[in-house]
Design an enzyme around this catalytic site. Structure first.
Site, short mmCIF file in Angstrom:
data_model
loop_
_atom_site.label_atom_id
_atom_site.label_comp_id
_atom_site.label_asym_id
_atom_site.label_seq_id
_atom_site.Cartn_x
_atom_site.Cartn_y
_atom_site.Cartn_z
N ASP A 161 -1.76 -0.52 5.90
CA ASP A 161 -2.02 0.09 7.14
C ASP A 161 -3.52 0.28 7.58
O ASP A 161 -4.15 0.51 8.54
CB ASP A 161 -1.62 1.34 7.16
CG ASP A 161 -2.17 2.48 6.29
OD1 ASP A 161 -2.32 2.16 5.31
OD2 ASP A 161 -2.43 3.61 7.16
N ASP A 207 0.89 -1.12 0.15
CA ASP A 207 -0.01 0.01 -0.01
C ASP A 207 0.82 1.31 -0.12
O ASP A 207 2.15 1.13 0.36
CB ASP A 207 -0.97 -0.14 1.33
CG ASP A 207 -1.69 1.30 1.45
OD1 ASP A 207 -2.32 1.70 0.27
OD2 ASP A 207 -1.67 1.59 2.55
N LEU A 208 0.40 2.63 -0.14
CA LEU A 208 1.08 3.81 -0.35
C LEU A 208 1.01 4.57 0.95
O LEU A 208 2.13 4.51 1.59
CB LEU A 208 0.71 4.40 -1.53
CG LEU A 208 1.73 5.63 -1.84
CD1 LEU A 208 3.16 5.00 -2.20
CD2 LEU A 208 1.19 6.35 -3.11
N ASP A 209 -0.11 5.28 1.10
CA ASP A 209 -0.40 6.08 2.26
C ASP A 209 -0.35 5.17 3.47
O ASP A 209 -1.09 4.33 3.51
CB ASP A 209 -1.58 7.08 2.12
CG ASP A 209 -1.29 7.86 0.90
OD1 ASP A 209 -0.84 8.94 0.94
OD2 ASP A 209 -1.93 7.30 -0.42
#
Length: 242
Positions: A197, A18-20
């Site tokens: 997250d 995932d990124l953020d």
């Protein structure tokens, strides 16, 4: 017991992120997010070690993903799987009623203007209503998003996240995106590792666990993931050791 991925065996794995909140620390607004240069360097080196089996699976559009990890252009999925890029660079998008997305944006935009601290993000194939800077408005934002989505519920679904409610195409999911990637070279035949997250990542965790992969939750909160790091910086530090 430590995570069963090491410098000795990382080349047999496929790494998905995932990124953020995972590679990029959570920021006050989506526009303020950034991936540290050191993390981008680690991703580049891991790509060489794994033969290119490194991908990002995010709720952001692919264009934003590319901007955040520039100069890398990685395979992966954007908009929770409504967009995806194959390892050879081929781009795909789900057929989505963008006129319906525009109508939902039109319905919610006056509320975002009226409610200080909220932000409405039009992503083309989906939208996100953020309330990170107005946490007291969580209930109002959730109700408003649901009301805007209901006329289009045959094609779209709510996706709650950290201080955000998204409206995404009904058949787009990180689980499907990960499964698609794992069927392609160089990902196929490898043990997947997925780090995320948010609530949006739980379906991805379940898909990875179902095929014997490694799941890593970043931060606090209940999760089906088997392993955990407290922050994106802690994850990046571990990845650097690989």
């Amino acid at each position: 017991m430590s995570i069963p991925v090491s410098k000795d065996n990382v080349g047999r794995h496929a790494l998905l992120f995932d990124l953020d909140g995972t590679l990029a620390p959570i920021a006050a607004t989506p526009q303020q997010a950034h991936v540290p240069a050191e993390t981008i360097d680690v991703l580049e080196r891991l790509g060489k070690v794994t033969g290119g089996a490194v991908a990002i699976v995010s709720g952001r559009p692919l264009a934003q993903i590319d901007a955040l990890v520039h100069p890398l252009v990685l395979p992966g999925a954007g908009l929770h799987g409504a967009q995806w890029r194959e390892p050879d660079g081929t781009l795909h998008e789900m057929p989505v009623d963008t006129a319906a997305v525009a109508r939902m944006v039109e319905s919610l935009a006056p509320l975002a203007e009226r409610w200080p601290g909220t932000q409405l993000e039009h992503k083309g194939l989906s939208l996100a209503f953020h309330y990170r800077n107005a946490p007291d408005l969580e209930q109002e934002v959730r109700i408003a998003a649901d009301m805007a989505m209901q006329p289009h519920a045959d094609r779209f679904v709510l996706q709650p996240g950290k201080m955000v409610v998204e409206i995404k195409p009904r058949h787009a999911s990180k689980a499907a995106a990960i499964s698609r990637l794992m069927g392609m070279a160089p990902f196929a035949g490898r043990v997947p590792v997925f780090a995320g997250d948010d609530l949006t990542d739980e379906a991805g965790f379940q898909a990875v666990k179902a095929i014997g992969g490694v799941t890593i939750k970043i931060g606090e909160g209940d999760s089906v993931a088997d392993w955990r790091f407290p922050t994106p910086a802690a994850l990046a530090g571990w990845l650097a050791l690989l």
